[in-house]
Design an enzyme around this catalytic site. Sequence first.
Site, PDB file in Angstrom:
ATOM      1  N   THR B 128      36.758  37.868  19.675  1.00 26.15           N
ATOM      2  CA  THR B 128      37.504  36.793  19.019  1.00 26.15           C
ATOM      3  C   THR B 128      36.761  35.502  19.320  1.00 26.15           C
ATOM      4  O   THR B 128      35.809  35.489  20.108  1.00 26.15           O
ATOM      5  CB  THR B 128      38.941  36.664  19.598  1.00 26.15           C
ATOM      6  OG1 THR B 128      38.849  36.153  20.940  1.00 26.15           O
ATOM      7  CG2 THR B 128      39.665  37.999  19.609  1.00 26.15           C
ATOM      8  N   ASP B 129      37.217  34.400  18.732  1.00 27.98           N
ATOM      9  CA  ASP B 129      36.563  33.123  19.005  1.00 27.98           C
ATOM     10  C   ASP B 129      36.653  32.751  20.481  1.00 27.98           C
ATOM     11  O   ASP B 129      35.735  32.168  21.043  1.00 27.98           O
ATOM     12  CB  ASP B 129      37.210  32.009  18.161  1.00 27.98           C
ATOM     13  CG  ASP B 129      36.808  32.163  16.694  1.00 27.98           C
ATOM     14  OD1 ASP B 129      35.849  32.925  16.427  1.00 27.98           O
ATOM     15  OD2 ASP B 129      37.474  31.556  15.836  1.00 27.98           O
ATOM     16  N   CYS B 130      37.773  33.089  21.081  1.00 24.79           N
ATOM     17  CA  CYS B 130      37.925  32.750  22.500  1.00 24.79           C
ATOM     18  C   CYS B 130      37.405  33.830  23.434  1.00 24.79           C
ATOM     19  O   CYS B 130      37.134  33.581  24.604  1.00 24.79           O
ATOM     20  CB  CYS B 130      39.378  32.392  22.803  1.00 24.79           C
ATOM     21  SG  CYS B 130      40.577  33.497  22.046  1.00 24.79           S
ATOM     22  N   TYR B 131      37.300  35.051  22.935  1.00 26.08           N
ATOM     23  CA  TYR B 131      36.759  36.166  23.742  1.00 26.08           C
ATOM     24  C   TYR B 131      35.655  36.855  22.951  1.00 26.08           C
ATOM     25  O   TYR B 131      35.854  37.897  22.343  1.00 26.08           O
ATOM     26  CB  TYR B 131      37.861  37.184  24.064  1.00 26.08           C
ATOM     27  CG  TYR B 131      38.953  36.666  24.962  1.00 26.08           C
ATOM     28  CD1 TYR B 131      38.695  36.411  26.310  1.00 26.08           C
ATOM     29  CD2 TYR B 131      40.239  36.460  24.472  1.00 26.08           C
ATOM     30  CE1 TYR B 131      39.704  35.949  27.141  1.00 26.08           C
ATOM     31  CE2 TYR B 131      41.255  36.003  25.299  1.00 26.08           C
ATOM     32  CZ  TYR B 131      40.986  35.746  26.636  1.00 26.08           C
ATOM     33  OH  TYR B 131      41.965  35.301  27.449  1.00 26.08           O
ATOM     34  N   PRO B 132      34.436  36.271  22.944  1.00 25.21           N
ATOM     35  CA  PRO B 132      33.383  36.774  22.072  1.00 25.21           C
ATOM     36  C   PRO B 132      32.792  38.124  22.486  1.00 25.21           C
ATOM     37  O   PRO B 132      32.326  38.870  21.640  1.00 25.21           O
ATOM     38  CB  PRO B 132      32.318  35.691  22.136  1.00 25.21           C
ATOM     39  CG  PRO B 132      32.585  34.940  23.386  1.00 25.21           C
ATOM     40  CD  PRO B 132      34.047  35.022  23.636  1.00 25.21           C
TER      41      PRO B 132
END
Lengths: 135, 392
Positions: B128-132
């Site tokens: 995700t954007d916060c957990y690449p």
Amino acid sequence: MSSKRVVLTFPPEVVEQPVVAIMVKQYEILTNILRAQVHEGEVGRMLVELEGDTKKIRAAIKYLKEIGVTVEDAIRDIALDESSCISCGACTAVCVPGALSLHGEEQELLLNRKKCILCGFCVDACPLQLIKVKF
Amino acid sequence: MKRTVSEINEKIKRGKVVVVRADEMTEIVRQEGAREAFEKVDVVTTGTFGPMCSSGAFLNLGQSDPPIKMSRVWLNDVPVCADLAAVDIYIGATAISEKAGMNYGGGHVIQDFVDGKSIRLRATGYGTDCYPRREIETYINKETVNQAFLFNPRNAYQNYSCATNGSERALYTYMGILLPKFGNITYSSAGQLSPLLNDPYYRTVGIGTRVFLCGAEGYVAWQGTQHKPSVKRTKKGFPVEPAGSLALTGDLKKMSSRFLRGARFHRYGATLFVGVGIPVPVLDDEMASFTGVGDDELETSVFDYSEQKRSRRKLGSVTYEELRSGKVELLGKSIPTAPLSSYKVAREIAETLKSWIAKGDFFLTEPVQPLPVEGDLKVLEAGRRKGGQVVQ
Ligand code: SF4
Ligand code: SF4
């Protein structure tokens, strides 16, 4: 008089010889076959209890070795990791001969190797996988 | 006459407390009566060490750089639940290895963790954007992770039924290997040492109670799953079938594999042996009488596990004294019995807890909230198919 439990391993060429009959006749040994395993054309294995004169048992074992049979002490063929055993008793559920049982106020597990017929059921029954049986 | 938990704690502080194991209490009550036993004894310690499938552990693994929101996680090839925040996981005791199968499962992972062993971690995430980050492979152990606590939804079952097998073939069950033609009976309870059998109506144990859990201090978090107090009981109040249960929690990093063992039941699956000990304060004559219960007064029922149904036919009742003798008379024959839970370690747990209390290392608690004393179990009915849809 004495009795001894041994595991005999027969090479293919000996499997068909009347070994047991010879033991009984020539050496006057009572042989009680507790377990036997013979696959066609393969090595056969047998757990037997030999009962008779101590010297004659020794002579019979010598004879067996001469004809190519491997003779092993049966009590060495079951191994239990006692230091990890929790004495839960699950193995006693399947040990029909009563070689595994719980004892005393503590209900501690004891293995009486003399009663073991190396059936191997306890190997599956121990939830901690602490028992190994070679047969 | 009465005694309170704070009076007992005062005695613990002053080194004046009298504490005995539940099996010792049975003797005292038999010889001197409940009244005398109450006068003499302040605390009775209990113990049990058996396979408890509804067990597991929460771990926080710490975050990697770049960070990952783990969605699938394996520890030593055993899948664990990762459907929580990014690096929180729950290791369920009965999960089995994708490589070794039933011989190694969640229970074994938990034991290896407690033993300080290094455990192989494999995790994937969808990014995700916060957990690449999308995957990670590494090793963890007791020292590398943040919080680690056991959280067992159902432990210390108050009594348990015995199993036998009337069929023609051996059965491989969570009650061990059941030999054909009623060849054996297995049972799984510490009987007179068992925690909840010493406090049958949960007068002293409740939410918040401090307990012994796998060698460390633990706590009762909630009523256990399938907590079912409304069952048939003996005249004295002891349940004759599975009744109450506890959800327990405690610091995994402080536990010892002497009282926590990964296990597998052949052709059934993996599980965890959990050691639980509960101190029962002897508040009055009634508690003295409860804790004085012996194996000869505790009953359980025998069921034929070859009936593959929810409710099996009850074959008979037996006492724990009979079960522990090694054989019982049932169906006109003598059937050998075998336990699955360790009486030896149960006793060791009660003894350990006794010494903690006597030394002033462990204080008793009053429940923050009592456990329900009434309640039955619901069942799950399979739905039916009707026009391509499942209906209830
Ligand atoms: S191998 Fe068979 S007889 Fe020997 S201890 Fe195990 S179950 Fe008992
Ligand atoms: S089943 Fe295994 S752990 Fe349990 S008593 Fe037997 S050998 Fe020991």
